[in-house]
Design an enzyme around this catalytic site. Structure first.
Site, mmCIF file in Angstrom:
data_model
loop_
_atom_site.group_PDB
_atom_site.id
_atom_site.type_symbol
_atom_site.label_atom_id
_atom_site.label_comp_id
_atom_site.label_asym_id
_atom_site.label_seq_id
_atom_site.Cartn_x
_atom_site.Cartn_y
_atom_site.Cartn_z
ATOM 1 N N ASP A 1 20.846 54.762 -52.483
ATOM 2 C CA ASP A 1 22.447 55.411 -52.378
ATOM 3 C C ASP A 1 22.282 56.887 -51.959
ATOM 4 O O ASP A 1 21.656 57.800 -52.385
ATOM 5 C CB ASP A 1 23.362 55.407 -53.577
ATOM 6 N N GLU B 1 20.988 52.532 -47.636
ATOM 7 C CA GLU B 1 22.596 52.849 -47.147
ATOM 8 C C GLU B 1 22.792 53.892 -46.411
ATOM 9 O O GLU B 1 22.940 54.936 -47.220
ATOM 10 C CB GLU B 1 23.385 52.429 -48.604
#
Length: 498
Positions: free
Chosen positions: A216, A256
């Site tokens: 992330d 991501e």
């Protein structure tokens, strides 16, 4: 809702095929992505729903942050302790138990921790005398000789303003790097303390039964003076290194990144999987304009080691199909602006209330809305889901989309957080009730077909007719065939299979 004709210049019909060798295959064909507290209420309830009510539907599950605390300033993406399961949701034992029947993905929040992190609180108290002082990033750590206005203006941040917050640092006050919110403190990944922190997180995930990590906010992790400090060559080197350390522990890596589509293609070469964040807005563009030319172009050039999505726990990405300076996007600026307005119209203005300056967590690249409402009708939504499930890659389905949830304006009003419009709460009983809904039941059967039909282990041929706004996706292995025919002008689709 009135939609004007926004078709691209006419494109001839096209057809292209991906072979099994190109597609690669993998362990998972379908995945659920859900918060344990919002889909059942706990890790144990989430497991029971997957094993009983959704038996045979999903190969894996991405459990959104369940660390301590799961309900901080950014819905768990600001952990105070990234190595511990919040006891209100369960324990690592629950995660490991779930991993017996489903591959488990978890987030590795690379860029930052909560301001309540004990190590950071120690730095606030003791300053340079703290053993953790090198773990956190300050302005002077990146710019020891100061920075010019031009250097500061070059820094890319997904929210307005400079990425710095004043914090006490012992008996001094320092400018601490806070890329996202003042409550999320950036880690200095270039120091021994920062690297050791990340190693500890990887160890905790691997020992807890996690087999895939989602990196992330990794695109922001490396700060390099004189650059945007986002997806720089130094960032790519860091991703390579971090991915290798995860693989050494038996975990695959999903990255991501919301960025220009060429960045996704490049990152895909370096990691196990990337998100196909361009697919959702391109499907919406096709639904609202009957123009499938940009979608067709992307289906031909997109990376095949992708996790496909419609909706996610964040907003609907817009930057993923737009231009970047001299780099053209998959759609024009005019088409992109029209798409955003179309989403606002389709949702009867709900998305406008949750997006941009109207919401507290402002993002410059996302529209906050449930995908059902962004499509404008259940019929159009079912079409989008069918195309997603037939598109090569791992079909990952967000719990709100699976349950056909509409924009939660009550939750948005209560919290003032834009993304909460698409982060509803469902008890286990409410989930079971929603599974009886026709739209939901149809999605479940579609996913079961994707997971079990042998044709999906073969080749995939995509045929597009832009004039008719129609698309056909055929999967074939030997005598086994499964075909989707989608018509964006009529917002309809049909599936045939052996």
């Amino acid at each position: 809702m009135t939609i004007t004709d926004q078709r691209s210049s006419r494109v001839a019909s096209s057809s292209f095929t991906f072979t099994p060798a190109q597609l690669g295959g993998g362990r998972d064909k379908t995945q659920l992505i859900a918060y344990a507290d919002r889909f059942g209420g706990s890790l144990a309830e989430l497991s029971q729903l997957l094993r009983d009510d959704l038996d045979g539907v999903f190969d894996g599950v991405h459990i959104l942050p369940f660390f301590t605390p799961f309900d901080g300033a950014d819905a768990g993406f600001d952990p105070a302790d990234h190595t511990q399961v919040d006891e209100r949701l369960g324990s690592w034992r629950d995660v490991k138990e779930l991993s017996r029947t489903h591959h488990v993905m978890a987030d590795m929040i690379v860029n930052h921790v909560s301001h309540t992190n004990p190590a950071f609180r120690d730095v606030v108290e003791n300053g340079e005398d703290s053993e953790y002082a090198d773990m956190f990033l300050t302005f002077s750590a990146v710019f020891p000789d100061g920075a010019s206005e031009e250097e500061l203006a070059t820094i890319y941040r997904p929210r307005p303003g400079m990425p710095f917050t004043h914090y006490r640092w012992g008996d001094k006050t320092r400018l601490v790097w806070t890329t996202f919110t003042p409550q999320q403190i950036d880690i200095n990944v270039a120091t021994g303390a920062g690297r050791q922190y990340l190693e500890n997180v990887l160890d905790a995930l691997a020992s807890g039964g996690v087999t895939q990590v989602r990196l992330d906010a990794v695109g922001y992790a490396v700060k390099t003076p004189g650059t945007s400090s986002f997806m720089t060559p130094q960032t790519y080197e860091f991703i390579d290194s971090l991915a290798e350390r995860a693989r050494e522990r038996g975990m695959s890596v999903l990255v991501e990144i919301h960025s220009h589509y060429e960045n996704q293609v490049e990152v895909a070469k370096r990691v196990d999987q990337v998100y196909d964040f361009a697919l959702p807005p391109l499907l919406l563009h096709a639904i609202h304009s009957d123009d499938i030319a940009p979608l067709t172009k992307w289906l031909e050039l997109r990376p095949l080691n992708a996790v496909t999505v419609l909706d996610t726990h964040d907003g609907i990405g817009i930057v993923d199909i737009g231009g970047d300076g001299a780099k053209p996007g998959l759609v024009t600026d005019e088409q992109l602006s029209a798409l955003v307005e179309s989403i606002h119209d389709a949702s009867d203005g709900a998305s406008r209330k949750a997006t941009g300056w109207a919401a507290s967590n402002v993002d410059i690249y996302q529209v906050n809305c449930t995908f059902v409402d962004a499509c404008g009708s259940s019929k159009a939504y079912a079409l989008a889901r069918a195309v997603q499930v037939f598109t090569p890659g791992v079909a990952q389905v967000y719990y709100a989309g699976l349950l056909g949830a509409h924009c939660d304006l009550e939750l948005l009003e209560r919290t003032g957080v834009g993304r909460d419009i698409n982060r509803p709460y469902f008890t286990a009983e409410q989930v079971r009730a929603r599974l009886r809904d026709e739209l939901v039941a149809d999605q479940v059967e579609l996913l079961r077909l994707r997971r079990t039909h042998p044709a999906f282990d073969g080749s995939c041929t995509i045929t597009a007719d832009p004039e008719a706004a129609s698309l056909a996706i055929e999967w074939r292995q030997g005598e086994d065939v499964c075909t989707l025919t989608a018509n964006f002008a009529e917002k309809s689709y049909a599936i045939s299979h052996s």
